[in-house]
Design a protein around this motif. Structure first.
Motif, PDB file in Angstrom:
ATOM      1  N   ASP A 261      10.335   7.718 -14.868  1.00  0.00           N
ATOM      2  CA  ASP A 261      10.863   8.030 -16.198  1.00  0.00           C
ATOM      3  C   ASP A 261      12.385   8.082 -16.161  1.00  0.00           C
ATOM      4  O   ASP A 261      12.987   9.046 -15.676  1.00  0.00           O
ATOM      5  CB  ASP A 261      10.305   9.362 -16.690  1.00  0.00           C
ATOM      6  CG  ASP A 261      10.583   9.602 -18.175  1.00  0.00           C
ATOM      7  OD1 ASP A 261      11.451   8.909 -18.742  1.00  0.00           O
ATOM      8  OD2 ASP A 261       9.926  10.478 -18.762  1.00  0.00           O
ATOM      9  N   GLY A 262      13.011   7.028 -16.682  1.00  0.00           N
ATOM     10  CA  GLY A 262      14.464   6.958 -16.695  1.00  0.00           C
ATOM     11  C   GLY A 262      15.127   8.022 -17.540  1.00  0.00           C
ATOM     12  O   GLY A 262      16.308   8.331 -17.343  1.00  0.00           O
ATOM     13  N   ARG A 263      14.395   8.613 -18.466  1.00  0.00           N
ATOM     14  CA  ARG A 263      14.985   9.639 -19.322  1.00  0.00           C
ATOM     15  C   ARG A 263      15.312  10.916 -18.563  1.00  0.00           C
ATOM     16  O   ARG A 263      16.073  11.756 -19.047  1.00  0.00           O
ATOM     17  CB  ARG A 263      14.042   9.944 -20.486  1.00  0.00           C
ATOM     18  CG  ARG A 263      13.907   8.782 -21.470  1.00  0.00           C
ATOM     19  CD  ARG A 263      12.758   8.966 -22.430  1.00  0.00           C
ATOM     20  NE  ARG A 263      11.470   9.003 -21.732  1.00  0.00           N
ATOM     21  CZ  ARG A 263      10.297   8.898 -22.351  1.00  0.00           C
ATOM     22  NH1 ARG A 263      10.246   8.736 -23.658  1.00  0.00           N
ATOM     23  NH2 ARG A 263       9.175   8.946 -21.652  1.00  0.00           N
ATOM     24  N   THR A 264      14.755  11.072 -17.371  1.00  0.00           N
ATOM     25  CA  THR A 264      15.044  12.262 -16.571  1.00  0.00           C
ATOM     26  C   THR A 264      16.291  12.098 -15.712  1.00  0.00           C
ATOM     27  O   THR A 264      16.723  13.050 -15.070  1.00  0.00           O
ATOM     28  CB  THR A 264      13.855  12.591 -15.652  1.00  0.00           C
ATOM     29  OG1 THR A 264      13.678  11.525 -14.701  1.00  0.00           O
ATOM     30  CG2 THR A 264      12.579  12.766 -16.455  1.00  0.00           C
TER      31      THR A 264
ATOM     32  N   LYS B 121       0.808  -1.225   0.000  1.00  0.00           N
ATOM     33  CA  LYS B 121       0.000   0.000   0.000  1.00  0.00           C
ATOM     34  C   LYS B 121       0.840   1.274   0.000  1.00  0.00           C
ATOM     35  O   LYS B 121       0.450   2.297   0.560  1.00  0.00           O
ATOM     36  CB  LYS B 121      -0.970  -0.002   1.183  1.00  0.00           C
ATOM     37  CG  LYS B 121      -1.970  -1.143   1.145  1.00  0.00           C
ATOM     38  CD  LYS B 121      -2.962  -1.083   2.300  1.00  0.00           C
ATOM     39  CE  LYS B 121      -3.959  -2.234   2.212  1.00  0.00           C
ATOM     40  NZ  LYS B 121      -4.936  -2.217   3.318  1.00  0.00           N
ATOM     41  N   ASN B 122       2.000   1.208  -0.634  1.00  0.00           N
ATOM     42  CA  ASN B 122       2.822   2.402  -0.782  1.00  0.00           C
ATOM     43  C   ASN B 122       2.510   3.096  -2.101  1.00  0.00           C
ATOM     44  O   ASN B 122       2.056   2.470  -3.054  1.00  0.00           O
ATOM     45  CB  ASN B 122       4.300   2.017  -0.744  1.00  0.00           C
ATOM     46  CG  ASN B 122       4.674   1.295   0.530  1.00  0.00           C
ATOM     47  OD1 ASN B 122       4.854   1.911   1.573  1.00  0.00           O
ATOM     48  ND2 ASN B 122       4.784  -0.031   0.463  1.00  0.00           N
ATOM     49  N   LYS B 123       2.773   4.389  -2.150  1.00  0.00           N
ATOM     50  CA  LYS B 123       2.721   5.142  -3.401  1.00  0.00           C
ATOM     51  C   LYS B 123       4.138   5.595  -3.729  1.00  0.00           C
ATOM     52  O   LYS B 123       4.787   6.256  -2.911  1.00  0.00           O
ATOM     53  CB  LYS B 123       1.805   6.360  -3.280  1.00  0.00           C
ATOM     54  CG  LYS B 123       0.329   6.044  -3.318  1.00  0.00           C
ATOM     55  CD  LYS B 123      -0.491   7.330  -3.387  1.00  0.00           C
ATOM     56  CE  LYS B 123      -1.975   7.018  -3.499  1.00  0.00           C
ATOM     57  NZ  LYS B 123      -2.788   8.259  -3.605  1.00  0.00           N
ATOM     58  N   VAL B 124       4.589   5.233  -4.935  1.00  0.00           N
ATOM     59  CA  VAL B 124       5.930   5.602  -5.381  1.00  0.00           C
ATOM     60  C   VAL B 124       5.782   6.281  -6.734  1.00  0.00           C
ATOM     61  O   VAL B 124       5.256   5.682  -7.677  1.00  0.00           O
ATOM     62  CB  VAL B 124       6.840   4.367  -5.493  1.00  0.00           C
ATOM     63  CG1 VAL B 124       8.242   4.778  -5.905  1.00  0.00           C
ATOM     64  CG2 VAL B 124       6.875   3.595  -4.170  1.00  0.00           C
ATOM     65  N   TYR B 125       6.261   7.515  -6.844  1.00  0.00           N
ATOM     66  CA  TYR B 125       6.023   8.238  -8.087  1.00  0.00           C
ATOM     67  C   TYR B 125       7.038   9.359  -8.290  1.00  0.00           C
ATOM     68  O   TYR B 125       7.778   9.738  -7.381  1.00  0.00           O
ATOM     69  CB  TYR B 125       4.598   8.783  -8.135  1.00  0.00           C
ATOM     70  CG  TYR B 125       4.203   9.717  -7.009  1.00  0.00           C
ATOM     71  CD1 TYR B 125       4.269  11.096  -7.166  1.00  0.00           C
ATOM     72  CD2 TYR B 125       3.740   9.218  -5.793  1.00  0.00           C
ATOM     73  CE1 TYR B 125       3.893  11.957  -6.147  1.00  0.00           C
ATOM     74  CE2 TYR B 125       3.357  10.068  -4.768  1.00  0.00           C
ATOM     75  CZ  TYR B 125       3.434  11.436  -4.948  1.00  0.00           C
ATOM     76  OH  TYR B 125       3.068  12.285  -3.927  1.00  0.00           O
ATOM     77  N   ASN B 126       7.059   9.851  -9.529  1.00  0.00           N
ATOM     78  CA  ASN B 126       7.946  10.942  -9.939  1.00  0.00           C
ATOM     79  C   ASN B 126       9.408  10.608  -9.645  1.00  0.00           C
ATOM     80  O   ASN B 126      10.136  11.389  -9.022  1.00  0.00           O
ATOM     81  CB  ASN B 126       7.563  12.257  -9.250  1.00  0.00           C
ATOM     82  CG  ASN B 126       6.193  12.760  -9.658  1.00  0.00           C
ATOM     83  OD1 ASN B 126       5.559  12.211 -10.556  1.00  0.00           O
ATOM     84  ND2 ASN B 126       5.715  13.794  -8.985  1.00  0.00           N
ATOM     85  N   GLY B 127       9.840   9.442 -10.139  1.00  0.00           N
ATOM     86  CA  GLY B 127      11.219   9.020  -9.939  1.00  0.00           C
ATOM     87  C   GLY B 127      11.961   8.899 -11.253  1.00  0.00           C
ATOM     88  O   GLY B 127      11.358   8.789 -12.322  1.00  0.00           O
ATOM     89  N   GLU B 128      13.297   8.887 -11.168  1.00  0.00           N
ATOM     90  CA  GLU B 128      14.115   8.791 -12.370  1.00  0.00           C
ATOM     91  C   GLU B 128      14.637   7.381 -12.612  1.00  0.00           C
ATOM     92  O   GLU B 128      15.315   7.135 -13.605  1.00  0.00           O
ATOM     93  CB  GLU B 128      15.285   9.777 -12.299  1.00  0.00           C
ATOM     94  CG  GLU B 128      16.277   9.486 -11.181  1.00  0.00           C
ATOM     95  CD  GLU B 128      17.413  10.495 -11.127  1.00  0.00           C
ATOM     96  OE1 GLU B 128      17.270  11.590 -11.713  1.00  0.00           O
ATOM     97  OE2 GLU B 128      18.440  10.195 -10.505  1.00  0.00           O
ATOM     98  N   ASN B 129      14.353   6.465 -11.693  1.00  0.00           N
ATOM     99  CA  ASN B 129      14.697   5.064 -11.923  1.00  0.00           C
ATOM    100  C   ASN B 129      13.693   4.196 -11.175  1.00  0.00           C
ATOM    101  O   ASN B 129      12.692   4.687 -10.654  1.00  0.00           O
ATOM    102  CB  ASN B 129      16.137   4.766 -11.504  1.00  0.00           C
ATOM    103  CG  ASN B 129      16.688   3.505 -12.162  1.00  0.00           C
ATOM    104  OD1 ASN B 129      16.045   2.890 -13.013  1.00  0.00           O
ATOM    105  ND2 ASN B 129      17.881   3.106 -11.765  1.00  0.00           N
ATOM    106  N   ILE B 130      13.959   2.925 -11.108  1.00  0.00           N
ATOM    107  CA  ILE B 130      13.034   1.884 -10.660  1.00  0.00           C
ATOM    108  C   ILE B 130      12.237   2.306  -9.425  1.00  0.00           C
ATOM    109  O   ILE B 130      12.771   2.893  -8.485  1.00  0.00           O
ATOM    110  CB  ILE B 130      13.829   0.605 -10.387  1.00  0.00           C
ATOM    111  CG1 ILE B 130      14.437   0.099 -11.705  1.00  0.00           C
ATOM    112  CG2 ILE B 130      12.976  -0.461  -9.734  1.00  0.00           C
ATOM    113  CD1 ILE B 130      15.603  -0.837 -11.535  1.00  0.00           C
ATOM    114  N   GLY B 131      10.941   1.957  -9.426  1.00  0.00           N
ATOM    115  CA  GLY B 131      10.075   2.316  -8.312  1.00  0.00           C
ATOM    116  C   GLY B 131      10.324   1.459  -7.084  1.00  0.00           C
ATOM    117  O   GLY B 131      10.769   1.938  -6.042  1.00  0.00           O
TER     118      GLY B 131
END
Length: 522
Positions: free
Chosen positions: A281-284, A239-249
């Motif tokens: 998004d790894g492109r960031t 039940k975690n929220k993981v977002y707006n990252g530049e690599n694996i969640g």
């Protein structure tokens, strides 16, 4: 004078004096045990309070709080809580002692107040976290903001919260972890984690619970937002929220440098369930391989064993869910990916195998079952190919793919892509395939547009249907529940409760009247 009366009076007086002294000593002893009258600076058997206007020479009561969270941790004893009042605390934390099985040490925000542990202005030395749990057990952290720990220095690792060195019975609950940033350039080996659980000793870390946290806006470079790595035997990430990252969640990993003993150097026996992972998004970030292709995976099992990935929502990531291996001699195996919803990712929806031409690890004895995989492959892959809603690459053996709803984009059309020759005994059956445009299956890198030819190539694909729409409730808003008349309703096959799970994506019964539907929803 009557001496007998005098002696009697003296005896009574002496007895009363002794009883009075005993009472005083007993009372003092009880106060000392209770901690109510502990001298300043000593631990106390009671809850401890921390406030920005406190003083570390105080006793840590609600009316006389200490000023730093670290001081609160030094004062608290097993079975009690450090309550942190609202405000910002710019300090690094390290738990100095363990709780016990029946007396957990808890660090949490006070009532509804917002307590922020900030790394603003603090240096990062080597591999360092803002909050460290090391060689201690029976610890809970709840309801804190952990944020703004940053570095651009070479060869450092920046963590928000780290749990390591044999720590067990650890709960991280309802925390917000953000702006944990390694901003070094790629050649300086940029690495960081929002939450990092690493089994780096010969003591197994067990009973690790990471639930209802929010991890976002972190720059983790070559590393991940929520990481379970090394000798961890028994964990739940829920039940975690993981977002707006530049690599694996989220990752459960093995085969890296977490543990020097190969027998201990992989995660085992865990559950990754009911999480939401999006906008990865790894492109960031700095990874050269992601410069033109977003390969960052939302939920990743990499070289780990006996992991269940279920009832998660993964959307708008590079790839959706991966049960893959990046490392030789550490295959991903005995894992189950079930009852997940995966949509709108840049490349593959669900990915199995080793990276082509890179690793011999592979994926063995895994199930991909009862998932709804919709409109992934927004972009073309590294070889200008469509990776497919489900993709199999190097060294896939004895895997089962069934009861899935597989619905690609009309212009992409690739349902399953077994991209290379090799691997054995991979069974495909009872899926629902539907595309509004082209229909393509690939087996051993040979494309098939005819469903019957595909069935022969892959070894039958018994019970699957192609060309019949699943009748989702509303694709415009990604409501991928099934209408009552859906061809996916009650047409799946039951393997076992152990494999299929007992509940669907919504938490409703997975099998009703001995019938199971295809896809994530019953």
């Amino acid at each position: 004078m009557d001496t007998s009366k005098l002696n009697c009076f003296k005896g009574v007086f002496l007895l009363a004096t002794v009883l009075l002294c005993f009472s005083v000593l007993t009372a003092c002893s009880k106060k000392s045990i209770a901690g109510a009258e502990q001298p300043d600076g000593q631990s106390a058997d009671r809850d401890i309070y921390v406030a920005v206007n406190g003083n570390d020479s105080n006793k840590g009561t609600l009316n006389a709080p200490v000023n730093t969270i670290q001081k609160g941790l030094e004062l608290v004893t097993p079975g009690f809580t450090v309550f942190v009042r609202g405000g910002t605390y710019k300090e690094k934390l390290n738990f100095p002692r363990s709780g016990r099985k029946d007396k957990v040490i808890t660090l949490k925000s006070y009532q509804a107040e917002k307590a922020i542990v900030s790394g603003e202005g603090l240096s990062v030395l080597g591999s360092e976290a803002l909050v460290t749990i090391s060689s201690v057990s029976f610890i809970t952290i709840e309801g804190l903001d952990v944020c703004d720990f940053k570095s651009a220095a070479a060869s450092v690792n920046v963590d928000g919260i780290v749990v390591k060195a044999g720590s067990s019975n650890i709960t991280l609950r309802k925390n917000r972890v953000y702006n944990i940033e390694n901003n070094a350039t790629a050649e300086l080996w940029r690495s960081g984690h929002g939450i990092h659980v690493i089994g780096n000793t010969d003591v197994a870390m067990t009973k690790i619970l990471v639930e209802e946290n929010e991890i976002f806006d972190c720059n983790t470079g070559y590393s991940e937002n929520l990481t379970i790595n090394g000798y961890v035997d028994g964990f739940e990430v829920r039940k975690n929220k993981v977002y707006n990252g530049e690599n694996i969640g989220i990752v459960a990993a093995g085969g890296y440098a977490a543990n020097s003993n190969p027998a201990y150097n992989y995660v085992r026996n865990g559950i990754i369930a009911d999480n939401e992972v999006f906008n990865i998004d790894g492109r960031t970030g700095p990874i050269p391989a992601f410069k033109d292709h977003n390969g960052a995976i939302g939920i990743y099992v990499d070289g780990a064993r006996n992991i269940i990935v279920e009832k998660n929502l993964v959307k708008d990531c590079g790839r959706g869910i991966g049960i893959v291996s990046e490392t030789n001699n550490f295959p991903t195996q005995e894992c189950t990916v079930r009852n997940n919803l995966v949509y709108n990712c840049s490349l593959a929806g669900i990915y199995l195998g080793g990276y082509i031409g890179y690793t011999g690890g592979g994926t063995n004895n895994c199930y991909v079952i009862n998932n709804t995989i919709y409109h992934n492959n927004k972009d073309l892959g590294y070889s200008n190919e469509v990776e497919g809603e489900i993709r199999l690459t190097e060294n896939c053996n004895n895997n089962v793919i069934n009861n899935n709803i597989i619905y690609p984009r009309a212009e992409r059309g690739v349902f399953i892509n077994k991209q290379i020759v090799g691997g054995t005994n991979n069974a495909v059956s009872n899926n629902l395939y539907y595309s509004e445009g082209v229909n393509i299956w690939r087996w051993n890198n040979i494309p098939y547009t005819d469903f019957n030819l595909w069935r022969v190539a892959c070894g039958d694909d018994t019970g699957s249907t192609a060309g019949i729409a699943p009748q989702f409730m509303n694709t415009v808003i990604y409501d991928l529940h099934l209408k009552p008349t859906s061809a996916a309703k009650n047409t799946g096959i039951i393997t076992s409760a152990t494999v299929n799970g007992t509940t669907d994506k919504d938490g409703q019964a997975r099998v009703v009247n001995n019938l199971i539907s295809k896809g994530a929803y019953q």
